[in-house]
Motif scaffolding. Structure first.
Motif, PDB file in Angstrom:
ATOM      1  N   UNK A   1       0.833  -1.205   0.000  1.00 14.22           N
ATOM      2  CA  UNK A   1       0.000   0.000   0.000  1.00 14.22           C
ATOM      3  C   UNK A   1       0.867   1.254   0.000  1.00 14.22           C
ATOM      4  N   UNK A   2       1.942   1.247   0.775  1.00 16.32           N
ATOM      5  CA  UNK A   2       2.859   2.395   0.773  1.00 16.32           C
ATOM      6  C   UNK A   2       3.457   2.583  -0.610  1.00 16.32           C
TER       7      UNK A   2
ATOM      8  N   UNK B   1       2.135   1.731  -3.489  1.00 18.37           N
ATOM      9  CA  UNK B   1       1.096   2.309  -4.351  1.00 18.37           C
ATOM     10  C   UNK B   1       0.903   3.795  -4.064  1.00 18.37           C
ATOM     11  N   UNK B   2       0.986   4.186  -2.790  1.00 18.39           N
ATOM     12  CA  UNK B   2       0.874   5.605  -2.445  1.00 18.39           C
ATOM     13  C   UNK B   2       1.971   6.415  -3.123  1.00 18.39           C
ATOM     14  N   UNK B   3       3.193   5.889  -3.101  1.00 18.14           N
ATOM     15  CA  UNK B   3       4.319   6.591  -3.717  1.00 18.14           C
ATOM     16  C   UNK B   3       4.142   6.669  -5.234  1.00 18.14           C
ATOM     17  N   UNK B   4       3.677   5.584  -5.836  1.00 15.51           N
ATOM     18  CA  UNK B   4       3.443   5.591  -7.282  1.00 15.51           C
ATOM     19  C   UNK B   4       2.355   6.584  -7.658  1.00 15.51           C
ATOM     20  N   UNK B   5       1.272   6.595  -6.892  1.00 14.44           N
ATOM     21  CA  UNK B   5       0.161   7.502  -7.196  1.00 14.44           C
ATOM     22  C   UNK B   5       0.589   8.955  -7.044  1.00 14.44           C
ATOM     23  N   UNK B   6       1.555   9.217  -6.163  1.00 14.27           N
ATOM     24  CA  UNK B   6       2.020  10.591  -5.953  1.00 14.27           C
ATOM     25  C   UNK B   6       2.988  11.048  -7.039  1.00 14.27           C
ATOM     26  N   UNK B   7       3.315  10.153  -7.975  1.00  9.73           N
ATOM     27  CA  UNK B   7       4.158  10.543  -9.100  1.00  9.73           C
ATOM     28  C   UNK B   7       5.581  10.043  -9.035  1.00  9.73           C
ATOM     29  N   UNK B   8       5.919   9.266  -8.019  1.00  6.80           N
ATOM     30  CA  UNK B   8       7.282   8.752  -7.890  1.00  6.80           C
ATOM     31  C   UNK B   8       7.422   7.436  -8.640  1.00  6.80           C
ATOM     32  N   UNK B   9       8.462   7.325  -9.465  1.00  6.64           N
ATOM     33  CA  UNK B   9       8.759   6.089 -10.175  1.00  6.64           C
ATOM     34  C   UNK B   9       9.721   5.296  -9.287  1.00  6.64           C
ATOM     35  N   UNK B  10       9.164   4.476  -8.417  1.00  6.14           N
ATOM     36  CA  UNK B  10       9.932   3.811  -7.375  1.00  6.14           C
ATOM     37  C   UNK B  10       9.930   2.312  -7.628  1.00  6.14           C
ATOM     38  N   UNK B  11      11.104   1.770  -7.939  1.00  3.67           N
ATOM     39  CA  UNK B  11      11.213   0.347  -8.239  1.00  3.67           C
ATOM     40  C   UNK B  11      10.960  -0.519  -7.023  1.00  3.67           C
ATOM     41  N   UNK B  12      10.267  -1.638  -7.230  1.00  7.26           N
ATOM     42  CA  UNK B  12       9.951  -2.559  -6.145  1.00  7.26           C
ATOM     43  C   UNK B  12      10.792  -3.819  -6.263  1.00  7.26           C
TER      44      UNK B  12
ATOM     45  N   UNK C   1      -4.507 -10.020 -11.203  1.00  7.07           N
ATOM     46  CA  UNK C   1      -5.116  -8.828 -10.618  1.00  7.07           C
ATOM     47  C   UNK C   1      -4.421  -7.610 -11.219  1.00  7.07           C
ATOM     48  N   UNK C   2      -5.171  -6.776 -11.917  1.00  8.73           N
ATOM     49  CA  UNK C   2      -4.618  -5.594 -12.572  1.00  8.73           C
ATOM     50  C   UNK C   2      -4.906  -4.379 -11.700  1.00  8.73           C
ATOM     51  N   UNK C   3      -3.843  -3.681 -11.330  1.00  8.02           N
ATOM     52  CA  UNK C   3      -3.980  -2.477 -10.500  1.00  8.02           C
ATOM     53  C   UNK C   3      -3.667  -1.269 -11.364  1.00  8.02           C
ATOM     54  N   UNK C   4      -4.575  -0.310 -11.366  1.00  8.85           N
ATOM     55  CA  UNK C   4      -4.396   0.942 -12.107  1.00  8.85           C
ATOM     56  C   UNK C   4      -4.558   2.092 -11.121  1.00  8.85           C
ATOM     57  N   UNK C   5      -3.503   2.856 -10.950  1.00 13.35           N
ATOM     58  CA  UNK C   5      -3.550   4.026 -10.060  1.00 13.35           C
ATOM     59  C   UNK C   5      -4.089   3.675  -8.670  1.00 13.35           C
ATOM     60  N   UNK C   6      -3.541   2.615  -8.105  1.00 14.24           N
ATOM     61  CA  UNK C   6      -3.821   2.157  -6.741  1.00 14.24           C
ATOM     62  C   UNK C   6      -5.174   1.473  -6.593  1.00 14.24           C
TER      63      UNK C   6
END
Length: 358
Positions: A159-160, A162-173, A285-290
């Protein structure tokens, strides 16, 4: 537009502790590397706690005569252990870890300057545990979304992310076994082992990376560029997420790519590569914008799923996928499959209209 590219899919583990961390037991460097070689790993990062070896990681883990391999690319790293949480410091070459350790309690902007001196990679470890990552995510180059074999405990970390991705950060997992208590040096799997060794050891989970070459520098670059997916164990299938951005029928966009959408429909493709239980009912499961976008079955024969959506022009959008289904056996760590539940693999995102400098 992105182009199809050549490279290598490489698998490994980003978070492992050896006997040089004083909170471990019978987990020698040589045993860890031998196990990684046996299961076919391409890379490995042994990341001992710096405070447990008094900050002198280079004089302990890296200087260990068994810290060598002819088949596995070994990275240099340590787990920065501080009041504000834990960070895996990762590098393709030796660096002055003592300098980073001494700055562990500095303000984020001061720590950023220290990070830039040797050009090391900061990866946010287990962001929701009691030793959670408590620094700014603008310091982080990647995030550990899957720590140890148990998936359920990692849902808040996802969830964290996804929060970072939604805020515009390109953060590798990435994943990380965080294994502390391992197998004996002789790797005798017939002997009774610790619970952690039978449920959580090197490779649970496994991170796959698409690297331009087989080198530590290219491996780190692939992680930072989000060219990665995570599988519950090394025998599970690797998930890949692609897209056809120009409608020519060729998948030219891969995980980590960032393109400007035109407002036209785009075909996406999910692939499961290797390791799948034959004709198993895997679902995507497809996730789009959290948010949950769709849950679809993958073709049992081809292990491919295609879907269509339209990322809007001028808006920021990301897509990622999760694969649920049966776990492939991992005989060396037999109890890991029950710990992972139904979660088989997770992709990194495809990005649309992101600012890569943010």
């Amino acid at each position: 537009m992105p182009q199809l590219r050549t490279g290598h899919w490489l698998k490994g583990d980003w978070h492992v502790h050896s006997r040089h961390s004083t909170d471990t037991s019978h987990n020698p460097v040589g045993a860890i590397i031998a196990f990684a070689e046996e299961i076919g790993f391409d890379y490995l990062a042994i990341t001992d706690h710096d405070n447990h070896v008094l900050g002198a990681v280079a004089d302990n883990t890296w200087a260990d005569p068994d810290h060598r391999s002819e088949t596995v690319q070994l990275l240099y790293g340590a787990e920065l252990t501080a009041p504000r949480g834990h960070i895996n410091i990762l590098s393709a070459t030796p660096y002055d870890h003592q300098r980073v350790f001494d700055a562990r309690d500095a303000r984020d902007w001061d720590l950023l300057a220290v990070k830039r001196e040797p050009g090391v990679h900061f990866s946010a470890n287990h962001p929701t545990t009691k030793n959670h990552y408590g620094y700014s995510f603008d310091l982080a180059d990647s995030i550990e979304i899957w720590n140890k074999s148990t998936w359920e405990k990692n849902i808040p970390a996802q969830r964290i992310w996804d929060d970072m991705l939604l805020s515009g950060r390109m953060l590798g997992a990435r994943g990380g076994s965080d294994a502390h208590h391992g197998l004996p040096p002789e790797l005798d799997f017939t002997r009774p082992q610790t619970l952690e060794a039978t449920a959580n050891y090197v490779g649970t989970p496994t991170t796959w990376l698409f690297a331009s070459e087989r080198s530590p520098a290219a491996i780190l670059e692939a992680l930072e560029r989000c060219r990665a997916s995570v599988s519950a164990n090394p025998n599970n299938p690797r998930v890949e997420l692609w897209a056809d951005t120009d409608g020519d029928g060729m998948m030219d966009m891969m995980m980590g790519d960032n393109v400007q959408p035109t407002g036209q429909p785009i075909q996406f493709e999910v692939r499961l590569i290797g390791g799948a239980v034959p004709r198993a009912p895997y679902k995507v499961n497809i996730i789009k914008n959290r948010s949950d976008f769709a849950c679809l079955p993958i073709d049992r024969d081809t292990q491919v799923l295609r879907f269509i959506d339209t990322p809007l022009a001028g808006e920021r959008t990301y897509y990622r996928v999760e694969i649920e289904g049966p776990q492939s056996p991992f005989p060396q760590v037999p109890n890991c499959t029950t710990q992972s539940g139904a979660m088989v693999a997770i992709s990194n995102p495809l990005y649309f209209n992101y600012n890569p400098d943010f």
